[in-house]
Design an enzyme around this catalytic site. Sequence first.
Site, PDB file in Angstrom:
ATOM      1  N   GLY A 255      34.669  64.003  17.581  1.00  0.00           N
ATOM      2  CA  GLY A 255      34.065  64.281  16.579  1.00  0.00           C
ATOM      3  C   GLY A 255      34.759  64.355  15.186  1.00  0.00           C
TER       4      GLY A 255
ATOM      5  N   MET B  83      30.404  62.285  22.846  1.00  0.00           N
ATOM      6  CA  MET B  83      30.791  63.250  23.560  1.00  0.00           C
ATOM      7  C   MET B  83      30.437  63.898  24.641  1.00  0.00           C
ATOM      8  SD  MET B  83      31.108  66.091  20.462  1.00  0.00           S
ATOM      9  CE  MET B  83      29.896  66.886  19.550  1.00  0.00           C
TER      10      MET B  83
ATOM     11  N   HIS C 112      31.567  74.947  17.094  1.00  0.00           N
ATOM     12  CA  HIS C 112      30.829  76.019  16.362  1.00  0.00           C
ATOM     13  C   HIS C 112      29.466  75.539  16.038  1.00  0.00           C
ATOM     14  CE1 HIS C 112      32.656  75.275  12.046  1.00  0.00           C
ATOM     15  NE2 HIS C 112      31.827  74.270  12.632  1.00  0.00           N
TER      16      HIS C 112
ATOM     17  N   LYS D 272      38.176  69.784  16.130  1.00  0.00           N
ATOM     18  CA  LYS D 272      38.270  70.615  15.027  1.00  0.00           C
ATOM     19  C   LYS D 272      36.956  71.060  14.410  1.00  0.00           C
ATOM     20  CE  LYS D 272      38.677  70.943  10.422  1.00  0.00           C
ATOM     21  NZ  LYS D 272      37.658  70.779   9.403  1.00  0.00           N
TER      22      LYS D 272
END
Length: 353
Positions: free
Chosen positions: A197, A241, A258, A254
């Site tokens: 990502g 993913m 969240h 990274k």
Amino acid sequence: MELNNSKTQTLLDGQLDLWHTTFAFMKSMALKSAVDLRIADAVQHHGGAATIPQILTEVKLHPSKIRNLRRLMRVLSTTNVFTIQHPSAEGGEPVYMLTPASQLLLSSQIPFAAMLLNPMIVSPFFELGTWFQHELPDPCIFKQTHGQAIWEMTKQDATFDALVNDGLASDSQFILDISIKLCAGVFRGVSSLIDVGGGLGGAAQTISKAFPHVKCSVLELEHVVAEAPSNTDVQYITGDMFESIPQADAVLLKSVLHDWDHEDCVKILKNCRKAIPPRDAGGKVIIINMVIGAGPSDLKHREMQAMFDLYIMFINGMERNEEEWKNIFLEAGFSDYKIIPVLGVRSIIEVYP
């Protein structure tokens, strides 16, 4: 009389607190103006110290706006975007100088600030109260306002897609540069790394330059890979993913987890575990995200973590404390982890199979 004065002062203090929060958005709008007008560049052009007339001329504003510019710069200096040096002689012009914050606006953080302050990102929060009245599961705040999720919009709107990807890439380059300087050991012993990502590859490119021996790749969706730069040693791989992740010594996540709820994070991390070798062979997942409660405990850091946790709700994301992270890691089949709280409000988390 003493008691009445005390009560009156309490009311005035309460109003000040209320106003301070109510008008806090003016700090953001002043910063957006500084970004739009490239005021930091104007100050830098004059050797890092410029007067109001010099700034006005540099950013090509009409002379009639000089008084308004003074008011804008007053806000920007009280919020530490710039610092001000008052004249020693009567009638002299105050001089505005760069601070660490405005130095970041000279290059690296402009795309990120432009993204965060874009009306498409900001406007959903006007409906935050309405969103709270709905029953879960419901659309995220962004979709409630715009009719589609942010990632759906980036697929359809090339301009908005560029805004988001450029913003995330600038933050990735900045935070990875800091990470490498403070925690180079995190990347030592790694011969291959895939940034899952990773957008346009800001993080992977930074790692590749610092560690040329590391084969760096980025896993992204097709429309992102289509816009990826070609003049780089980083390889771009089209994929999802949630389906599978290519093999590598280390997986970098990274500001990814969240965005997702507990179950989705477990799915992603299970795929990460399949992609990396055992711990004794150097396999690990490197996460860069907030760990609520980790790092400095002063008010500014605690407030920023709380605000960002509320902010990330606009895509139904969430920030997590250590216990919440630990539960995800264990459920995904990992054996251990280490939190390194060296990135201000963010941390590096090494997760081991």
